[in-house]
Design an enzyme around this catalytic site. Structure first.
Site, PDB file in Angstrom:
ATOM      1  N   CYS A   5       0.851  -1.198   0.000  1.00 59.50           N
ATOM      2  CA  CYS A   5       0.000   0.000   0.000  1.00 59.50           C
ATOM      3  C   CYS A   5       0.888   1.250   0.000  1.00 59.50           C
ATOM      4  O   CYS A   5       1.894   1.301   0.722  1.00 59.50           O
ATOM      5  CB  CYS A   5      -0.891  -0.003   1.242  1.00 59.50           C
ATOM      6  N   HIS A  36       3.375  -7.806  13.768  1.00 63.48           N
ATOM      7  CA  HIS A  36       2.555  -7.511  12.583  1.00 63.48           C
ATOM      8  C   HIS A  36       3.456  -7.469  11.344  1.00 63.48           C
ATOM      9  O   HIS A  36       4.554  -6.897  11.380  1.00 63.48           O
ATOM     10  CB  HIS A  36       1.835  -6.165  12.757  1.00 63.48           C
ATOM     11  N   SER A  53      -5.903  -6.525  12.258  1.00 65.45           N
ATOM     12  CA  SER A  53      -5.498  -5.600  13.319  1.00 65.45           C
ATOM     13  C   SER A  53      -6.414  -4.383  13.376  1.00 65.45           C
ATOM     14  O   SER A  53      -6.874  -3.968  14.441  1.00 65.45           O
ATOM     15  CB  SER A  53      -4.048  -5.178  13.042  1.00 65.45           C
ATOM     16  N   GLU A  62       3.459  -5.773   8.711  1.00 66.89           N
ATOM     17  CA  GLU A  62       3.855  -4.432   8.252  1.00 66.89           C
ATOM     18  C   GLU A  62       5.034  -3.917   9.084  1.00 66.89           C
ATOM     19  O   GLU A  62       6.004  -3.370   8.543  1.00 66.89           O
ATOM     20  CB  GLU A  62       2.664  -3.466   8.379  1.00 66.89           C
TER      21      GLU A  62
HETATM   22  S1  SF4 Z   1      -5.568   0.185   5.986  1.00 65.16           S
HETATM   23 FE1  SF4 Z   1      -3.598  -0.493   5.282  1.00 65.16          FE
HETATM   24  S2  SF4 Z   1      -3.923  -1.157   3.213  1.00 65.16           S
HETATM   25 FE2  SF4 Z   1      -5.649   0.082   3.811  1.00 65.16          FE
HETATM   26  S3  SF4 Z   1      -5.140   2.106   3.038  1.00 65.16           S
HETATM   27 FE3  SF4 Z   1      -4.488   1.951   5.173  1.00 65.16          FE
HETATM   28  S4  SF4 Z   1      -2.380   1.324   5.036  1.00 65.16           S
HETATM   29 FE4  SF4 Z   1      -3.266   0.927   3.093  1.00 65.16          FE
END
Ligand code: SF4
Length: 694
Positions: free
Chosen positions: A93, A121, A217, A123
């Protein structure tokens, strides 16, 4: 029962993008690094389409595609996949990508990296890999020891972290006396919005349904937030609703995690519809306005909002007790000098609503729009005495003949509506108003009504004033003898029309050239610019005569420059007169060879020796610049004859020697006799009344 839906139901941008990339046809098997999203329903659906999750790139068969999910992946795993020659599709993302970029830059600049989020996590693991797993993970609300002694600390957050908790820890970072600390609020906007809405709805509603997977999460955080205010239920499907007891007068709020699929949401709504016939279903923010009363948050509504936080992207604001909104950096200031530091928490701002929920489900506001209005009102105070101002035309109002209402243009200046009647747009009445919409006009006010907030304005007044000023300058400058520059606009049989500073002037055909010409176009080309001399200017009649030839060298001057007195040249006989022959000196200029200067022998009739077209060698004897006369002599180019060579006066062949030479004839010395009779008198006397032909 009332059911309120969150404005942010359905996949977030990052999830939508990653699913779309995974479902694409690459012509090869597709694998995802870890489960694409934390939702078992979607993961199963992807498996049905042949997209499988793997724990490591070495599980992916050669020639396959490996999709990096929206959380991103550790750098060494990406390197491993590259080494294996797998085709990598990066679905990280962009919000996660931004955090990774910040970490890379700050780590390279010697900062200790602190990540607020869940240690395990994916990320966070991916972000930690960027700095060689040297990041300090902050997963509570206290600052880890390791950071207290660090020279420079850079704090970022997991994109789906709790915004409230991050704000708390960030405040501690600034207060705990860390040497240097840079804080980046990297929680993604969707997460912040969903959390804020969950908080707001759960205060308003009796029960909250949180749609999403227990592995997600951000979904769990929504439930956590809701539980602080009312009963909250995590549900994946309608089936789970059967376990919940709803009351007839319940207000039910529905929120969803960023990875909750549309099917789950539809299923839940349908279940509620089918089982609770009295239920009404509304979108929460549209149903509840800033005062908590029912009604739409309409576009253009002005309100006062409070700053919650501000970063490079813009300002997050609370627009009342029920909902929050967003002012983008572009909508924050009039002059584009947005600085988040100028918007500390709780600052009150006057804003204008830019409309209900936009595509991304966010309520937008503009501070710039209000500043524009304020600036506009300030301008009104500066135009009360006829000062010029600029206005962009918003729309045109056509003339209403039935109501006898004239048409015109409309625009806004602050809180004032400006009307420019069709008769005040240009000097002439304008009937087609549409081309003016969107254009900026220069105006002066004719009338300002502060009560009705209406201004009647005119552009015509400015145009007339400017034309008159221009006219003054033009007529002051256009005096005989002045050289002006003008563009040839058109040519007629009696001259050329030339535009000088926008005014039409005439170059009469007689003032075009000194020499004869076939057509004016041979000399002056339409569309081209030339210098002209003003010959006559009559302001009363509005006429200006210009001359072109007057600025060109006179052919006579060219002739005497090229053929000074004493010079010899060969010229063509152009005409024969009883007293002599005219010979061309330069195009358009002729000199006279008097009969007495035609030969070194006596000539009775000049036509005996010259005819038109003959070439004659002549010498320039004299130039009379004042009367534009050139005196030539053919005799002067011939040797003087001895008395005995001079032919007898009558019956002699009197052709000049040069002529004879040309004719192959021999001079007959017996005929060569010279006498000074009247025909040989000094020709200056004889010519004094003659004009040189031009
Ligand atoms: S929740 Fe995660 S995947 Fe969705 S826009 Fe936010 S950062 Fe990106």
């Amino acid at each position: 029962m009332k059911i309120y839906r969150s404005a942010h139901l359905g996949f977030c941008y990052g999830v939508r993008r990653s699913v779309a990339l995974a479902e694409k046809d690459y012509g090869a098997p597709v694998y995802t690094y870890g489960e694409l999203i934390h939702n078992s329903r979607i993961v199963s659906a992807l498996e049905c389409k042949g997209v499988y999750a793997v724990g490591s790139p070495d599980e992916v068969p050669e020639g396959s595609v490996l999709v990096i999910r929206s959380h991103g992946a550790p750098v060494e795993k990406i390197a491993e996949a590259e080494k294996r020659g797998l085709r990598i599709v990066d679905a990280t993302c962009p919000f996660v990508g931004r955090t990774r970029k910040i970490v890379a830059e700050k780590f390279a600049a010697g900062y200790t990296i602190a990540v607020f989020g869940k240690r395990d996590h994916p990320e966070v693991a991916g972000i930690n890999s960027i700095c060689g797993y040297n990041a300090v993970i902050v997963d509570g609300e206290t600052i880890p020891e390791a950071l207290l002694t660090a020279e420079k600390v850079c704090l970022v957050a997991q994109t789906t972290a709790s915004a409230k908790k991050f704000a708390n820890i960030a405040e501690k970072f600034t207060k705990e006396g860390l040497k240097t600390v840079e804080i980046f609020d990297t929680i993604c906007y969707t997460t912040q919005e969903r959390q804020r809405e969950a908080d707001l709805m759960s205060r308003f509603c009796d029960k909250m349904l949180v749609i999403g997977d227990a592995k997600s999460s951000n979904t769990l955080k929504l439930k956590e937030i809701c539980e602080r205010n009312c009963a909250a239920y995590l549900i994946c499907s309608a089936e789970e609703l059967k376990e919940i007891k709803f009351n007839a007068d319940d207000k039910i709020g529905i929120v969803a995690g960023a990875s909750a699929p549309e099917e789950s949401i539809t299923e839940v709504l349908q279940y509620m519809d089918n089982n609770y016939t009295e239920a009404t279903n509304e979108e929460f923010l549209q149903a509840v306005d800033a005062d908590g009363t029912s009604g739409k948050l309409s576009s253009g509504k002005k309100m006062t909002v409070k700053v919650i936080s501000a970063d490079d992207k813009g300002i997050i604001v609370n627009f009342g007790a029920k909902a929050d909104g967003f002012i983008s950096a572009e909508e924050a200031t009039l002059d584009g000098t947005y600085n988040p530091a100028d918007y500390p928490k709780d600052t009150e701002l006057e804003v204008k609503c830019l409309g209900n929920k936009t595509e991304d489900g966010v309520y937008r506001f503009s501070k710039k729009a209000i500043d524009e209005i304020k600036e506009g009102d300030k301008v009104v105070d500066t135009i009360r005495n006829g000062e010029e101002f600029e206005l962009k035309v918003d729309r045109a109002v056509e003339r209403d003949a039935a109501k006898k209402k004239g048409g015109g243009l409309l625009g806004k200046l602050g809180t004032y509506t400006v009307f420019i009647p069709a008769s005040q747009i240009k000097e002439r009445y304008v009937s087609d108003l549409k081309p003016y919409v969107g254009k900026t006009l220069r105006l002066v006010s004719l009338e300002i009504n502060d009560e009705s907030k209406r201004i009647v304005a005119s552009q015509k007044v400015i145009l007339v004033r400017e034309r008159k000023e221009k006219e003054e300058i033009f007529w002051a400058n256009v005096v005989p003898g002045v050289i002006v520059s003008g563009k040839v606009k058109s040519i007629s049989k009696f001259g050329a029309f030339v535009s000088v500073d926008g005014y039409d002037c005439l170059v009469h055909i007689g003032d075009v050239s000194w020499v004869k010409f076939k057509s004016i176009e041979d000399i002056l080309k339409v569309g081209k610019k030339y210098d002209f001399v003003v010959l006559k200017a009559d302001r009363e009649k509005g006429k200006v005569s210009l001359g072109y030839k007057q600025l060109q060298k006179h052919p006579f001057d060219v002739a005497i420059e090229n053929h000074p007195v004493g010079s010899v040249f060969t010229g063509k006989v152009t005409s024969i007169m009883p007293f002599g022959a005219f010979v061309e000196v330069e195009p358009g200029v002729e000199g006279l060879v008097h009969v007495s200067e035609a030969s070194n022998t006596y000539v009775k009739n000049i036509s005996d020796i010259y005819k038109v077209g003959d070439e004659v060698e002549v010498k320039v004897l004299a130039v009379d610049s004042e009367n534009k006369r050139i005196t030539l002599s053919a005799k002067a180019c011939m040797p003087e004859l001895a008395p005995e060579e001079k032919p007898a006066r009558a019956g002699r062949d009197s052709k000049p020697r040069a002529q004879k030479r040309r004719d192959g004839e021999q001079r007959d010395s017996a005929d060569a006799e010279w006498s000074e009779d009247a025909g040989n008198n000094p020709f200056a006397d004889l010519l004094k009344d003659l004009e040189v032909k031009k």
